[in-house]
Enzyme design. Structure first.
Site: not given
Length: 526
Positions: A337, A349, A383-384, A412, A485
């Site tokens: 992504h 990520d 995606e997130e 991912d 994150h």
């Protein structure tokens, strides 16, 4: 005397046999010692040594020729038993030489350019859309087939806002915490509110039955339990459950096995109360206050985050492919992504996932390899925030493009220390994937052949019965979540050589599955 010296010199130069039949002689070389050495050996012994040496050299030469041939023959035989062409081994070698070449700096350079140029790429932002256009142009430069921007409408985009604060008040000091609002958290403001700390959902229920959750901030102090899946449940559902129990706010210990006072964001179910990530250190501090019955401790919080239900945002998936020569309608899809959270630069990520898959397709293209089936690269959007890109791709493929997916592949979970692949599929498919891994000299990742393959963006495809695979990274089990994150998700955490190894893993599996005599078995065949 001269005569004595001459006699002594003659004696030194004339070795004598120690005893009859002895192979040794003694010679007084310097007049100060005795040296023994052979004077005769049998002819048969000398020839035996020579012949033995020749035989050893011949055996070594034969082994050097026959052993590699036997390995290749055995490797090809196993592959051909499953309909994988024996020639795939030669193409695997080409992919290895191209991608793993020490002079190949393309993957890491591309990653660095992407993250430095556009930074974070959260759904609905200008940075994400600019990065998507840049990636589309790069795909065109590589002269892939059918380079496409696939429109995706993003509904209910979460907006962080510009302020989130949490403060602990004690009789002697106030402590401002390092925090990040969690995805889908509504705005809210609380001043000097009481709190309750829980270590499990069961403890939350017990406290609720004692009327200890009403009008309090619930603090979840659930530690990392060895894997992301079991640990992340509290972030996903904690606020919604706490709200049902009368809580007025929710603080969640960040989902990580290691912390340097770094909060980790992430998505969560929609709830009616503010939902904020705090660090493990601060969760432990609040636990200490509760366990030791400190008095006059309270928490204030503020966040102006919200879900925008009024303004849909336009975005795009980015597609490119190498069209199959025999079965163009049969698709092996791989990707990651392009969006990220709004902290760090989203390097791990999931910029690495996109670039690793891009490098796999680039290598196949540059080498002129011709897959029988289409190998398609997708950089999914959103995606997130909610995975709208994944849903649009699957629905469009199924309903409009008249094609069939044979395998869905995703990267991912980081690319550092790749170990192979994780795979989900029927036993016959697992057997074939294992053979391909062996062809490449790759041992499958821990548990890779026992299920567990997949990812958020390929889930809609896998839900239709298509086998799923993801790149397995040793970091993905734990170290990946040190940075996941957070503001620390930056390009310096990425190992350039491991990016290439990951690309090699993805390229080999995609190409060999594309060239199988028959399609990879799936539940749809049963």
């Amino acid at each position: 005397s001269d005569q004595g010296e001459m006699s002594s010199a003659m004696n030194r130069r004339s070795p004598r046999v120690l005893e009859e039949g002895s192979p040794l002689v003694e010679e007084d070389v310097n007049g100060d010692g005795v040296i023994q050495y052979p004077v005769k050996q049998s002819r048969w012994f000398q020839w035996s040594v020579i012949i033995l040496g020749i035989v050893i050299l011949v055996v070594i030469a034969l082994l050097a020729i026959l052993v590699p041939l036997a390995i290749v023959k055995g490797r090809g035989s196993d592959a051909e038993d499953f309909g994988i062409p024996g020639s795939c081994g030669a193409e695997v070698d080409q992919l290895r030489a191209f991608i793993l070449n020490s002079s190949n700096t393309v993957p890491y350079s591309t990653l660095s350019t992407l993250t430095a140029t556009f930074g974070t790429r959260y759904s609905g932002t200008a940075q994400l859309e600019a990065a998507i256009v840049w990636l589309h142009d790069l795909f065109q430069q590589y002269q892939f087939d059918n380079v496409t921007l696939q429109p995706v409408t993003l509904q209910n985009v979460w907006v962080r806002g510009n302020t989130t604060t949490v403060t602990i008040h004690t009789p002697h000091f106030n402590k401002s915490l390092s925090v990040l609002a969690l995805g889908r958290s509504p705005s809210g403001s609380l001043t000097s509110a009481p709190f309750i700390v829980v270590k499990s959902f069961q403890q939350l229920t017990d406290f609720h039955q004692l009327n200890l959750t009403q009008d309090r901030i619930v603090v979840y102090n659930m530690p990392w339990v060895g894997a992301y899946g079991p640990s992340v449940a509290v972030r996903n559902t904690g606020a919604a459950i706490a709200a049902r129990y009368g809580a007025i706010g929710c603080l969640v210990r960040s989902i990580t096995p290691f912390s340097l006072n770094t909060p980790h964001t992430g998505n969560s179910e929609a709830s009616t109360i503010p939902n904020i990530a705090i660090t493990p250190e601060d969760a432990q501090l609040l636990q200490y206050y509760q366990d030791n019955e400190f008095e006059d401790i309270s928490i204030s919080l503020f966040t102006n985050s919200y879900v925008d239900t009024q303004n849909p945002r336009p975005s795009n998936n980015v597609l490119a492919q190498i069209t199959g020569t025999e079965h163009p309608e049969q698709i092996i899809v791989l990707g990651g992504h392009i969006d990220s959270w709004d902290v760090g630069t989203g390097a791990m990520d999931d910029a690495t996932g996109v670039i690793v898959c891009l490098e796999a397709l680039r290598a196949i293209k540059q080498l002129g390899l011709q897959p029988k089936r289409t190998i398609r690269l997708v950089a999914w959007t959103d995606e997130e925030n909610g995975a709208a890109g994944a849903r649009v791709y699957q629905q469009t493929s199924a309903n409009q493009w008249n094609e069939t997916h044979i395998l869905a592949m995703e990267s991912d979970s980081g690319t550092n220390e790749p170990r192979g692949v994780n795979f989900t599929g029927v036993p016959g498919a697992r057997d074939r994937v294992r053979v391909i891994s062996n062809l490449a000299g790759i041992e499958p990742g821990l548990g890779g052949m026992n299920g567990g393959g997949g990812g958020v963006d390929i889930t809609p495809i896998m839900d239709t019965g298509v086998p799923g695979m993801n790149l397995d990274s040793a970091w993905g089990a734990e170290k990946y979540f040190w940075y996941h994150h957070t503001e620390a998700d930056t390009v310096d955490k990425i190992n350039p050589e491991d990016m290439k190894r990951g690309a090699y893993v993805m390229a080999v599996h995609a190409f060999c599955v594309a060239n199988m005599e028959e399609t990879l078995p799936s539940v749809n065949d049963v």
